[in-house]
Design a protein around this motif. Structure first.
Motif, PDB file in Angstrom:
ATOM      1  N   THR A  22       0.826  -1.200  -0.127  1.00 36.87           N
ATOM      2  CA  THR A  22      -0.070   0.103   0.218  1.00 36.87           C
ATOM      3  C   THR A  22       0.765   1.085  -0.053  1.00 36.87           C
ATOM      4  O   THR A  22       1.884   1.410   1.048  1.00 36.87           O
ATOM      5  N   GLY A  23       0.990   1.955  -1.047  1.00 33.93           N
ATOM      6  CA  GLY A  23       1.590   3.270  -0.996  1.00 33.93           C
ATOM      7  C   GLY A  23       3.185   2.765  -1.112  1.00 33.93           C
ATOM      8  O   GLY A  23       3.432   1.807  -1.449  1.00 33.93           O
ATOM      9  N   SER A  24       4.008   3.786  -1.096  1.00 26.72           N
ATOM     10  CA  SER A  24       5.403   3.880  -1.354  1.00 26.72           C
ATOM     11  C   SER A  24       5.965   3.130  -0.102  1.00 26.72           C
ATOM     12  O   SER A  24       5.577   3.370   1.096  1.00 26.72           O
ATOM     13  N   LEU A  25       7.013   2.368  -0.466  1.00 28.10           N
ATOM     14  CA  LEU A  25       8.002   1.753   0.478  1.00 28.10           C
ATOM     15  C   LEU A  25       8.624   2.997   1.134  1.00 28.10           C
ATOM     16  O   LEU A  25       9.171   3.965   0.375  1.00 28.10           O
ATOM     17  N   HIS A  26       9.065   3.143   2.337  1.00 24.89           N
ATOM     18  CA  HIS A  26       9.728   4.240   3.061  1.00 24.89           C
ATOM     19  C   HIS A  26      10.955   3.843   3.990  1.00 24.89           C
ATOM     20  O   HIS A  26      11.074   2.674   4.120  1.00 24.89           O
ATOM     21  N   LEU A  27      11.536   4.670   4.615  1.00 23.47           N
ATOM     22  CA  LEU A  27      12.876   4.465   5.269  1.00 23.47           C
ATOM     23  C   LEU A  27      12.402   3.822   6.453  1.00 23.47           C
ATOM     24  O   LEU A  27      13.302   2.852   6.797  1.00 23.47           O
ATOM     25  N   GLY A  28      11.330   3.826   6.932  1.00 21.51           N
ATOM     26  CA  GLY A  28      10.830   2.955   8.267  1.00 21.51           C
ATOM     27  C   GLY A  28      10.853   1.609   7.900  1.00 21.51           C
ATOM     28  O   GLY A  28      11.149   0.519   8.537  1.00 21.51           O
ATOM     29  N   ASN A  29      10.090   1.220   6.545  1.00 24.02           N
ATOM     30  CA  ASN A  29       9.991   0.013   6.012  1.00 24.02           C
ATOM     31  C   ASN A  29      11.524  -0.742   6.077  1.00 24.02           C
ATOM     32  O   ASN A  29      11.831  -1.828   6.235  1.00 24.02           O
ATOM     33  N   TYR A  30      12.383   0.308   5.429  1.00 25.81           N
ATOM     34  CA  TYR A  30      13.855  -0.193   5.174  1.00 25.81           C
ATOM     35  C   TYR A  30      14.426  -0.563   6.206  1.00 25.81           C
ATOM     36  O   TYR A  30      14.827  -1.473   6.598  1.00 25.81           O
ATOM     37  N   LEU A  31      14.533   0.524   7.207  1.00 22.00           N
ATOM     38  CA  LEU A  31      15.221   0.248   8.365  1.00 22.00           C
ATOM     39  C   LEU A  31      14.705  -0.690   9.302  1.00 22.00           C
ATOM     40  O   LEU A  31      15.353  -1.473  10.224  1.00 22.00           O
ATOM     41  N   GLY A  32      13.337  -0.740   9.438  1.00 18.95           N
ATOM     42  CA  GLY A  32      12.585  -1.385  10.433  1.00 18.95           C
ATOM     43  C   GLY A  32      12.355  -2.872  10.083  1.00 18.95           C
ATOM     44  O   GLY A  32      11.936  -3.658  10.908  1.00 18.95           O
ATOM     45  N   ALA A  33      12.509  -3.220   8.817  1.00 23.08           N
ATOM     46  CA  ALA A  33      11.995  -4.353   8.300  1.00 23.08           C
ATOM     47  C   ALA A  33      12.831  -5.009   7.323  1.00 23.08           C
ATOM     48  O   ALA A  33      13.759  -5.955   7.621  1.00 23.08           O
ATOM     49  N   ILE A  34      12.943  -4.541   5.990  1.00 22.63           N
ATOM     50  CA  ILE A  34      13.644  -5.070   4.787  1.00 22.63           C
ATOM     51  C   ILE A  34      15.345  -5.270   5.340  1.00 22.63           C
ATOM     52  O   ILE A  34      15.838  -6.318   4.864  1.00 22.63           O
ATOM     53  N   ARG A  35      15.812  -4.170   5.778  1.00 20.27           N
ATOM     54  CA  ARG A  35      17.277  -4.286   6.066  1.00 20.27           C
ATOM     55  C   ARG A  35      17.582  -5.523   7.006  1.00 20.27           C
ATOM     56  O   ARG A  35      18.696  -6.066   6.636  1.00 20.27           O
ATOM     57  N   ASN A  36      16.541  -5.737   7.868  1.00 23.03           N
ATOM     58  CA  ASN A  36      16.945  -6.747   8.925  1.00 23.03           C
ATOM     59  C   ASN A  36      16.754  -8.115   8.063  1.00 23.03           C
ATOM     60  O   ASN A  36      17.294  -9.095   8.295  1.00 23.03           O
ATOM     61  N   TRP A  37      15.687  -8.202   7.365  1.00 26.53           N
ATOM     62  CA  TRP A  37      15.446  -9.381   6.358  1.00 26.53           C
ATOM     63  C   TRP A  37      16.611  -9.844   5.591  1.00 26.53           C
ATOM     64  O   TRP A  37      16.860 -10.975   5.421  1.00 26.53           O
ATOM     65  N   ILE A 189      13.023  -8.924  16.815  1.00 25.78           N
ATOM     66  CA  ILE A 189      12.975  -7.437  16.784  1.00 25.78           C
ATOM     67  C   ILE A 189      14.291  -6.853  17.150  1.00 25.78           C
ATOM     68  O   ILE A 189      14.798  -7.155  18.365  1.00 25.78           O
ATOM     69  N   LYS A 190      14.910  -6.374  16.212  1.00 20.42           N
ATOM     70  CA  LYS A 190      16.513  -5.817  16.510  1.00 20.42           C
ATOM     71  C   LYS A 190      16.830  -4.643  15.725  1.00 20.42           C
ATOM     72  O   LYS A 190      16.059  -4.210  14.842  1.00 20.42           O
ATOM     73  N   GLY A 191      18.053  -3.946  16.477  1.00 23.54           N
ATOM     74  CA  GLY A 191      18.552  -2.921  15.507  1.00 23.54           C
ATOM     75  C   GLY A 191      18.401  -1.522  16.067  1.00 23.54           C
ATOM     76  O   GLY A 191      16.833  -1.581  16.381  1.00 23.54           O
ATOM     77  N   PRO A 192      19.145  -0.718  15.851  1.00 21.02           N
ATOM     78  CA  PRO A 192      18.473   0.741  15.868  1.00 21.02           C
ATOM     79  C   PRO A 192      17.712   1.077  14.852  1.00 21.02           C
ATOM     80  O   PRO A 192      17.546   0.241  13.827  1.00 21.02           O
ATOM     81  N   ASN A 255      14.537  11.465  16.630  1.00 25.76           N
ATOM     82  CA  ASN A 255      14.119  10.734  15.522  1.00 25.76           C
ATOM     83  C   ASN A 255      15.211  10.967  14.419  1.00 25.76           C
ATOM     84  O   ASN A 255      15.879   9.954  13.925  1.00 25.76           O
ATOM     85  N   LEU A 256      15.688  12.159  14.195  1.00 26.48           N
ATOM     86  CA  LEU A 256      16.768  12.393  13.242  1.00 26.48           C
ATOM     87  C   LEU A 256      17.985  11.786  13.678  1.00 26.48           C
ATOM     88  O   LEU A 256      18.713  11.029  12.545  1.00 26.48           O
ATOM     89  N   LEU A 257      18.418  11.848  14.782  1.00 28.09           N
ATOM     90  CA  LEU A 257      19.533  10.976  15.216  1.00 28.09           C
ATOM     91  C   LEU A 257      19.365   9.473  15.095  1.00 28.09           C
ATOM     92  O   LEU A 257      20.485   8.917  14.764  1.00 28.09           O
ATOM     93  N   ASN A 258      18.113   9.223  15.511  1.00 25.77           N
ATOM     94  CA  ASN A 258      18.174   7.660  15.455  1.00 25.77           C
ATOM     95  C   ASN A 258      18.420   7.116  14.048  1.00 25.77           C
ATOM     96  O   ASN A 258      18.699   6.332  13.709  1.00 25.77           O
ATOM     97  N   ILE A 259      17.796   7.906  13.136  1.00 21.47           N
ATOM     98  CA  ILE A 259      17.884   7.646  11.590  1.00 21.47           C
ATOM     99  C   ILE A 259      19.166   7.743  11.377  1.00 21.47           C
ATOM    100  O   ILE A 259      19.840   6.615  10.479  1.00 21.47           O
ATOM    101  N   TYR A 260      19.816   8.610  11.732  1.00 23.19           N
ATOM    102  CA  TYR A 260      21.271   8.797  11.225  1.00 23.19           C
ATOM    103  C   TYR A 260      22.089   7.540  11.588  1.00 23.19           C
ATOM    104  O   TYR A 260      23.051   6.900  11.243  1.00 23.19           O
TER     105      TYR A 260
END
Ligand code: AMP
Ligand code: TRP
Length: 344
Positions: A22-37, A189-192, A255-260
Motif C-alpha cells: 500500500t503506497g510507497s515503501l519508506h525508510l521505516g520499512n527499510y530500516l525497521g524491516a527489509i534491512r533486517n530481512w 525485533i532488533k537493531g536501531p 528521531n533524526l539522530l536515530n535515523i542517522y
C-alpha cells in the motif's frame, strides 16, 4: 529452500514476514524491516510475503494496488532480498493463507481482537464503518505465519501485539485439539531504527498512509527529494545534545539522530559523540548525504526492475510455487485435525 514443513537442520529456523503493498515503501520499512530481512537470509530459511489480502482491509484503488505490489517486490530485491534462495511471493497467490485464516476466525476470541491497538488506530472514531476484514486482520496475519509453521517472525515494534496474538492462537489451537501442530513463533525485533518516526511529527510513526509525503523518505525518492524533505523536517531551536538524556522531550531531534545512527550502523551514543553541539542545519547536511548514499543505489535498481514488470511477475510466480509447496500440507494437517472430510 526445501519443501515440506520442517526447516533444514543447517539453518536456525524458518522465517516468515509480511509487508503491505500500500503506497510507497519508506525508510521505516527499510530500516525497521527489509534491512533486517536481508541480514537474516544467511541464517534462516526465509519466506517473504507481500500481503495484498491485508491491504484490502482498507480501500485500495485496484490499479494502484497492482503497481504497488510489483514495486514492493522490486524494492525488496533491490535492497538485497535474494528471490532465488528464498520465497518472495504475493499472499493472494497462496490460497492456504485465507483458508487457514477462516479456521483461526473460529479460534480467536472477540475479547482478544478487541484489545488490538492497530484496529483502534486504523478504524478511528468511526468504528462502525470499518470493514470486518480490518477487525479480523490479526487472524489472517497469524495464518500467514503458522501456515508455514514459521519459528521466527522479524517485525517492527508496532507488530509485536499481533505476533502475541498469533502465539495465543497457535496455543489455543494446539490445546483445543490436543495436538502439537503449531510451533509458537518468536518475534525477532532488533537493531536501531526499529521505530522510525514521521519527519513532520516525532510522535507519529513514519507511515505509508500519512497524507503528507514530506513525512517520510521513500525508497523511490531521488537525491533532490531526499534533500528537500530532510531540509523541511521538523526540529527545535536548540543545538544537538551530548547525551541520550539530553534528547528527553525532543522527539524530532531524537528521531533524526536515530535515523542517522541506523543508516550508519552506529548507536545513538556514538552518533551523539560526533554531532554534539552542532546546529540542525549542519547535521541535516550530513543526514542528507548519508540517506542519499544508502537509498540511491536501491532506488536506481528499483527503477531498473520496475521497467520490466513481466520479469517481476515471473519471480513472484516462482516464489508462490515454493510457498504453496510448504503451505498445502500444513493446511491439510489442520483440516484433518479439525475433522473436515478429506476431499475425495
Ligand atoms: P507496513 O508498512 O505497515 O506494511 O509494514 C511493513 C514492515 O515495516 C513491518 O515489519 C513494520 O513493522 C515495518 N515498519 C513500518 N513502518 C515502520 C516505521 N515507521 N518504523 C519501523 N518499522 C516500520
Ligand atoms: N501486519 C503487518 C504490518 O502491517 C504485515 C504483515 C502481515 C505481517 N502478515 C504478516 C508481518 C506476517 C509479519 C508476519 O506491518
Amino acid at each position: 529452500m526445501t519443501s515440506g514443513s520442517t526447516p533444514p537442520a543447517a539453518l536456525s529456523g524458518r522465517i516468515l514476514s509480511g509487508i503491505q503493498p500500500t503506497g510507497s515503501l519508506h525508510l521505516g520499512n527499510y530500516l525497521g524491516a527489509i534491512r533486517n530481512w536481508v541480514a537474516l537470509q544467511k541464517e534462516f530459511e526465509c519466506l517473504f510475503c507481500i500481503v495484498d489480502l491485508h491491504a484490502i482491509t482498507v480501500w485500495q484503488d485496484p490499479k494502484e494496488l497492482m503497481r504497488s505490489t510489483r514495486e514492493v517486490a522490486a524494492g525488496m530485491i533491490a535492497a538485497g532480498i535474494d528471490p532465488a534462495a528464498n520465497a518472495l511471493f504475493v499472499q493472494s497467490h497462496v490460497p492456504a493463507h485465507a483458508q487457514l485464516a477462516w479456521v483461526f476466525n473460529c479460534i480467536a476470541r472477540l475479547g482478544w481482537l478487541n484489545r488490538m491497538t492497530q484496529f483502534k488506530d486504523k478504524a478511528g472514531k468511526n468504528r462502525e464503518n470499518a470493514s470486518a476484514g480490518l477487525y479480523v486482520y490479526p487472524n489472517l496475519m497469524a495464518a500467514d505465519i503458522l501456515v508455514y509453521k514459521a519459528t521466527h517472525v522479524p517485525v517492527g515494534e508496532d507488530q509485536k501485539q499481533h505476533l502475541e496474538l498469533a502465539r495465543d492462537i497457535a496455543q489455543k489451537f494446539n490445546n483445543d485439539y490436543g495436538v502439537e501442530v503449531f510451533p509458537l513463533p518468536e518475534p525477532v525485533i532488533k537493531g536501531p531504527g526499529t521505530r522510525v518516526m514521521s519527519l513532520r511529527d516525532g510522535s507519529k510513526k513514519m507511515s505509508k498512509s500519512d497524507p503528507s509525503d514530506f513525512s517520510r523518505l521513500n525508497m523511490t525518492d531521488d537525491a533532490d527529494a531526499i534533500a528537500g524533505k530532510v531540509r523541511k523536517a521538523t526540529t527545535d531551536p536548540h543545538p544537538l545534545p551530548d547525551s541520550v538524556a539530553g534528547l528527553e522531550g525532543r522527539a524530532e531531534a531524537a528521531n533524526l539522530l536515530n535515523i542517522y545512527a541506523a543508516l550508519t550502523d552506529r548507536t545513538l551514543e556514538q552518533v551523539l559523540a560526533e554531532v554534539a553541539g552542532q546546529q540542525f542545519s549542519a547535521f541535516k547536511g550530513k543526514l542528507t548525504d548519508t540517506a542519499v548514499s544508502v537509498l540511491g543505489p536501491i532506488n536506481a535498481e528499483m527503477k531498473r526492475l520496475m521497467s520490466d514488470p513481466a520479469e517481476i511477475d515471473k519471480v513472484l510466480a516462482k516464489g508462490a510455487a515454493k510457498a504453496n509447496a510448504i503451505a498445502e500440507p500444513v493446511l491439510s494437517e489442520v483440516y484433518k485435525t479439525v475433522g473436515f472430510l478429506p476431499r475425495g
